[in-house]
Design a protein around this motif. Structure first.
Motif, PDB file in Angstrom:
ATOM      1  N   ALA A  52       0.838  -1.209   0.000  1.00 13.89           N
ATOM      2  CA  ALA A  52       0.000   0.000   0.000  1.00 13.89           C
ATOM      3  C   ALA A  52       0.869   1.254   0.000  1.00 13.89           C
ATOM      4  CB  ALA A  52      -0.927  -0.004   1.210  1.00 13.89           C
ATOM      5  N   LYS A  53       1.977   1.204   0.752  1.00 12.58           N
ATOM      6  CA  LYS A  53       2.890   2.362   0.791  1.00 12.58           C
ATOM      7  C   LYS A  53       3.497   2.618  -0.588  1.00 12.58           C
ATOM      8  CE  LYS A  53       5.847   5.257   2.870  1.00 12.58           C
ATOM      9  NZ  LYS A  53       5.736   6.435   2.065  1.00 12.58           N
ATOM     10  N   TRP A  54       3.926   1.538  -1.268  1.00 13.95           N
ATOM     11  CA  TRP A  54       4.521   1.691  -2.604  1.00 13.95           C
ATOM     12  C   TRP A  54       3.513   2.200  -3.615  1.00 13.95           C
ATOM     13  CZ3 TRP A  54       9.413   2.066  -3.660  1.00 13.95           C
ATOM     14  CH2 TRP A  54      10.340   1.491  -2.804  1.00 13.95           C
ATOM     15  N   VAL A  55       2.320   1.620  -3.602  1.00 10.42           N
ATOM     16  CA  VAL A  55       1.289   2.051  -4.551  1.00 10.42           C
ATOM     17  C   VAL A  55       0.915   3.507  -4.297  1.00 10.42           C
ATOM     18  CG1 VAL A  55      -1.122   1.691  -5.246  1.00 10.42           C
ATOM     19  CG2 VAL A  55       0.399  -0.275  -4.987  1.00 10.42           C
ATOM     20  N   ASP A  56       0.771   3.866  -3.033  1.00 12.96           N
ATOM     21  CA  ASP A  56       0.436   5.247  -2.695  1.00 12.96           C
ATOM     22  C   ASP A  56       1.553   6.198  -3.148  1.00 12.96           C
ATOM     23  OD1 ASP A  56      -1.495   6.973  -1.547  1.00 12.96           O
ATOM     24  OD2 ASP A  56      -0.129   7.291   0.143  1.00 12.96           O
ATOM     25  N   ASP A  57       2.799   5.781  -2.973  1.00 13.86           N
ATOM     26  CA  ASP A  57       3.927   6.612  -3.404  1.00 13.86           C
ATOM     27  C   ASP A  57       3.932   6.816  -4.918  1.00 13.86           C
ATOM     28  OD1 ASP A  57       4.751   6.897  -0.813  1.00 13.86           O
ATOM     29  OD2 ASP A  57       6.416   5.472  -0.952  1.00 13.86           O
ATOM     30  N   ILE A  58       3.592   5.776  -5.656  1.00 10.57           N
ATOM     31  CA  ILE A  58       3.552   5.895  -7.122  1.00 10.57           C
ATOM     32  C   ILE A  58       2.469   6.885  -7.547  1.00 10.57           C
ATOM     33  CG2 ILE A  58       2.978   4.659  -9.261  1.00 10.57           C
ATOM     34  CD1 ILE A  58       4.411   2.210  -7.982  1.00 10.57           C
TER      35      ILE A  58
END
Length: 106
Positions: free
Chosen positions: A25-31
């Motif tokens: 979720a952190k990676w997707v949100d960062d993208i």
């Protein structure tokens, strides 16, 4: 119409990579944050190309000196502004242009 949310994307990416939902979720949100931040820097136009996915663009609209307010009928001037546009990749466009009875849903 089925609506997918960011949560659905997180679950799919986590399942694909065998990672936990919190990290994914952190990676997707960062993208998504990075794409949004880049688009917000448009001065006044900008293009983000993601191979095999598509192109996000920020375009400038022309001013409309004789636009009409549909509620009051009053003639108003609309200043130039920016708008977003998405152009799908050839791969995505080819898939979406197939007749519905032969398209495979994923």
């Amino acid at each position: 119409m089925k609506t997918f949310t960011k949560r659905d994307i997180v679950k799919r990416v986590a399942r694909t990579h065998g990672s936990d939902l919190t990290t994914t979720a952190k990676w997707v949100d960062d993208i998504f944050s990075a794409i949004r931040d880049i688009m917000m820097t448009a001065d006044p136009v900008l293009r983000i190309e993601v191979r095999d996915f598509g192109v996000f663009e920020v375009k400038q609209t022309k001013s409309k000196p004789k636009a009409r307010n549909p509620k009051s009928g009053e003639i108003v001037q609309v200043p130039p502004r920016r708008k977003t546009h998405f152009k799908p990749s050839k791969l995505l466009k080819k898939f979406l242009s197939q007749p519905l009875d032969t398209a495979v849903t994923g």
